[in-house]
Every structure is written in structure tokens, then in C-alpha cells.
Motif scaffolding. Structure first.
Motif, PDB file in Angstrom:
ATOM      1  N   ARG A   1       0.849  -1.199   0.000  1.00 22.86           N
ATOM      2  CA  ARG A   1       0.000   0.000   0.000  1.00 22.86           C
ATOM      3  C   ARG A   1       0.879   1.240   0.000  1.00 22.86           C
ATOM      4  NH1 ARG A   1      -3.997  -2.283   4.858  1.00 22.86           N
ATOM      5  NH2 ARG A   1      -4.564  -4.154   3.680  1.00 22.86           N
TER       6      ARG A   1
ATOM      7  N   PRO B   1      -4.190   1.500  -2.459  1.00 23.17           N
ATOM      8  CA  PRO B   1      -3.667   0.441  -3.325  1.00 23.17           C
ATOM      9  C   PRO B   1      -2.730   1.073  -4.359  1.00 23.17           C
ATOM     10  CG  PRO B   1      -6.076   0.513  -3.391  1.00 23.17           C
ATOM     11  CD  PRO B   1      -5.632   1.697  -2.612  1.00 23.17           C
TER      12      PRO B   1
ATOM     13  N   GLY C   1      -8.709   5.531   1.295  1.00 24.94           N
ATOM     14  CA  GLY C   1      -7.659   5.076   2.211  1.00 24.94           C
ATOM     15  C   GLY C   1      -7.584   5.829   3.523  1.00 24.94           C
TER      16      GLY C   1
END
Ligand code: FRU
Length: 457
Positions: free
Chosen positions: A294, A307, A420
Motif C-alpha cells: 500500500r 492500493p 484510504g
């Protein structure tokens, strides 16, 4: 996954001579923890990996009971590994042990020679007040031409600490300072520290053992946390205000980062938690896996985890729906066990809404957003065999929207919520026939867009 047998922490994660190298804690004879070796794999894009020969085995007087976790650094064109040698020194292997730090070097990134004068840092250099046993997991970094190493330890009285050492040459080390210490609520031993610079800040990431839960946070027996602050290399001090959980799921431990040639700070973690059931240990020849790598982004005083762009090259068979008004449960006309989803919900007046994944007879893994509590809830009670439970992450809607990117890969789910802001990772072990996907809402919500791609394997 390892090629065979057991895998735990990522070690020695580095971009070296044009390839990504990942080493890992490895027992190559059984799918169970045993005297640790370093497994080794390489990749061009952090997605497709090839195995290389085992890099380190416990074969010296100073590491005879295991080559424990550590890190890698490039020095004068060679690849250096720094790892912990583990030594059992009495009848009780869980209490009577000592640990030391060792170097190994390679010219080609494949064959490693252990340094003749190992250990390079032993228990005699442990400062007063720190554990004489728990002294492990060196992470190397360089600042202004000087090498630094952070190590995990504790004060012997129930508080985890991080120690820092410095060196001009990687071979002789002096104590620089204790840079962090549990406030008493953060676990009795700290493992696998990582200290890196991001956008002008210093970030300390580590894995506290037996950290007590704080409401919905830190609900696993062992956790991962980070602090954002400033490292003073001269004084050997790290100033920080607060700490945060890294991943809000079930299975995320011992993360390690590296900086790649594109300037990205990338983290990878062991997708497992100590002392939980691992169903693949029975009847399979492997146990343990890594998360997806990540990218870490600094965003207004907190970290986001995303990602990698590289994942997009593995998308196949796009399936897309948009603008669906949803009330009750809707089976999505797509199935699978190895895929990526990108789903945007508009909450509207729904009390809760979400997705069921890996749906089959009596099985489902549920991600539910609850509007009143502003929590994303990852429930694996009905996922299949293996550990169940539920984890919750606080997430605010953005203009009424919830955006989820989800990677489902046979026995894992990785969830990236709101680009995220929060990430949740968990292992699941459904039947191979549980392939369904559904969306649901209590009250009415809108599925603004739903995209699914199979991941090419
Ligand atoms: C973390 C850890 C490390 C140690 C390694 C042993 O998961 O306990 O502290 O070096 O695993 O395999």
C-alpha cells in the motif's frame, strides 16, 4: 504466500538494482512457526512475485535458534541485511532467551554472506532500564550520511519502548536514545519498529503486543500503531503528540515500509495475527500471507493508505452498474473469489447499507455502514471456517458519499474506505462455492456506481 510452509513478518523490503525484494520470516519445513529463516521473493511491479532461494538460515552460534525480523539497506552498491539472532539460553524457551543484531551482505541480491564479526550489536549495549531479552527487529535508515537502527523492546515493567542506535559503517553501533515509550495503555512489548520521513514529518510505526482495546479501536490481541512527529537524531529523541491505529480489521501485523525509485513510501504487512486459528495449517502446506503493498500518503496530519497504481494493470472483465436506488437486498449479477470492487454509495435516508461478499449457502462476509454511529463494520461471523468476529472503523461520509475499494483474494479481504482514510484487512475461509455478491440497505440509499474487475491470476 510463501512457497511452502510458514510465513510471518515482512523483512528486508527494498527496491534494489531495479527490482523489489521482499524477505519474510519463514519456516520452510512445516506450516507452523519454527526456527526462523528468511524467505525471499522478487518482483518488477509489486504484484507478481518470484521466489528466490532462502536468504538466511539459523546456522551460526549467534543465530542458532532463529534469524528473526530485520531490514535491508543498500551500501556501496551491495545489499545489506540486518537481522536479529535469537538464542534460547535455558529450559523455558519462552522466558530464557537473548537477542542480538547481525549483518549479512550480498553483491547480487541473491546469495548472502553473514558478516565474520557478527553480532554487530549485542545485549551488552542495551541501556539500563530496557529488557535484556526483548531486543529485536532492527529497521535501518540513513540521515545525513549516518546510519540509524530502531529496535523494539520494553522496560521490563509492562511498557513497550523503541531504542535507537547510530553507526558510520553498519558494523559498529552506539546507543542514541530511547525514542518512544508506552504511556501504559499501549502494550507491554513493542515489535517491528519502522521510522521514515514523509512530507517533512517523521513517522514511527510499530506493533504493540497485548495493547488493551480502546472502544472499537485496538480490538486485536496485538495491534499496529503509528505516531507522526519529529526525530532529533542528535539528541536521540522523537517528539510526537498522539498515536493512531494503522489498520482497523482483524489481520494486520508487523508492517514494514520502503521508499521506491518513484519516491513512493510503500508498506506491506503480515496478514495474520499471532495466537489465532489458521485453518490452512490443517491439510495444507502453507500458513500466512502478506497484504497488498500500500502507498502511504500524508494528509492533514494523518496517514492514508492506498492500493498501488500497479493493481490496475491486473483488472479483467469489467462489470459496471450505476445509479441504482436500493432498499432491501439486491443480488449483483456478478460473482467471484478473486476480484476488485470500487463502489460509491450515497447514504440518502438509509440507516445502514453495505455489501455482502463471498455469499453462499449460509455464508456471507458483511461490510455495513451505519449512518447513526458513522462506523464501517466488517463482520466475518458467517464468513466460513476460521476465526469470526466484527471490527468497526469510524468513517465520515463525504458529501453524503461512501467510497469503497475492496480486494477479495480467495481467503482475504482488504478494504480501502474513503480513498484510504481507513483500511480494514481480514482473512476469511468461505466454501469455494460461496461466490455471490449483494448490496443491501435498511431505508433507501443510492448505489452511485458499482464496478467489479476480476484480478488476473
Ligand atoms: C513479530 C515477531 C518479531 C520477531 C519475529 C519472529 O511478529 O514476533 O518480533 O522478530 O516475529 O518470527
Amino acid at each position: 504466500m510463501g512457497e511452502f510452509g510458514w510465513m510471518n513478518d515482512p523483512n528486508g523490503f527494498i527496491h534494489y538494482q531495479g527490482q523489489y525484494h521482499l524477505f519474510y520470516q519463514h519456516y520452510p519445513y512445516q506450516p507452523a512457526w519454527g526456527p526462523m529463516h528468511w524467505g525471499h521473493a522478487v518482483s518488477d511491479d509489486l504484484m507478481t512475485w518470484s521466489y528466490l532461494p532462502i536468504a538466511l538460515a539459523p546456522d551460526q552460534p549467534y543465530d542458532r535458534d532463529g534469524c528473526f525480523s530485520g531490514s535491508a539497506i543498500e551500501h556501496e552498491g551491495n545489499l545489506y541485511l540486518m537481522y536479529t539472532g535469537h538464542l534460547i539460553q535455558g529450559p523455558d524457551k519462552d522466558r530464557d532467551y537473548s537477542q542480538n543484531q547481525n549483518l549479512a551482505v550480498s553483491k547480487d541480491g541473491i546469495d548472502f554472506q553473514k558478516y565474520a564479526d557478527n553480532p554487530v550489536l549485542g545485549p551488552e549495549q542495551i541501556p539500563a532500564g530496557a529488557s535484556l531479552k526483548d531486543f529485536r527487529d532492527p529497521k535501518l535508515f540513513v540521515r545525513d550520511g549516518i546510519y540509524y537502527m530502531v529496535l523494539g523492546s520494553n522496560d521490563g515493567e509492562g511498557k513497550g519502548i523503541i531504542l535507537m542506535y547510530r553507526s558510520d559503517n553498519l558494523a559498529s553501533w552506539t546507543f542514541a536514545g530511547e525514542i518512544a515509550r508506552s504511556d501504559g495503555e499501549m502494550g507491554d512489548n513493542w515489535e517491528c519498529p519502522d521510522l521514515f520521513e514523509l512530507d517533512g514529518y517523521d513517522v514511527l510505526m510499530f506493533s504493540p503486543q497485548r495493547m488493551p482495546a480502546q472502544g472499537d479501536d485496538y480490538n486485536n490481541l496485538h495491534s499496529t500503531a503509528y505516531m507522526i512527529g519529529q526525530l532529533d537524531t542528535v539528541q536521540g529523541k522523537f517528539g510526537y503528540d498522539s498515536y493512531h491505529q494503522v489498520d482497523f480489521g482483524f489481520d494486520y501485523y508487523a508492517p514494514q515500509t520502503t521508499l521506491d525509485d518513484k519516491g513512493r513510501r510503500i508498506v506491506i504487512a503480515w496478514m495474520e495475527t499471532w495466537e489465532t486459528e489458521i485453518p490452512t495449517q490443517l491439510g495444507h502446506y502453507w500458513a500466512g500471507a502478506m497484504t497488498l503493498p500500500r502507498e502511504i500518503i500524508m494528509d492533514r496530519g494523518a496517514l492514508r493508505f492506498q492500493p498501488l497504481e500497479e493493481t490496475k494493470a491486473y483488472r479483467r472483465n469489467e462489470f459496471a452498474l450505476s445509479d441504482i436506488s436500493l432498499e432491501g437486498e439486491l443480488s449483483i449479477g456478478a460473482t467471484g473469489n478473486c476480484y476488485e470492487l470500487e463502489v460509491v454509495f450515497r447514504a440518502d435516508e438509509a440507516q445502514s447499507f453495505g455489501l455482502n461478499l463471498r455469499v453462499g449457502e449460509g455464508e456471507r462476509t458483511t461490510l455495513r455502514y451505519c449512518a447513526a454511529s458513522e462506523k464501517l463494520i466488517f463482520n466475518r461471523e458467517l464468513s466460513g471456517i476460521g476465526p469470526g468476529g466484527e471490527r468497526r472503523a469510524s468513517i465520515k461520509l463525504h458529501d453524503g458519499l461512501l467510497k469503497l475499494r475492496i480486494f477479495v483474494d480467495l481467503s482475504s479481504i482488504e478494504i480501502f474506505a474513503q480513498d484510504g482514510e481507513k483500511v480494514m484487512t481480514g482473512r476469511i475461509y468461505p466454501s469455494e462455492h460461496s461466490l455471490g455478491i449483494s448490496a443491501f440497505a435498511q431505508g433507501r440509499c443510492d448505489v452511485v456506481s458499482f464496478k467489479k474487475w476480476d484480478i488476473q491470476v
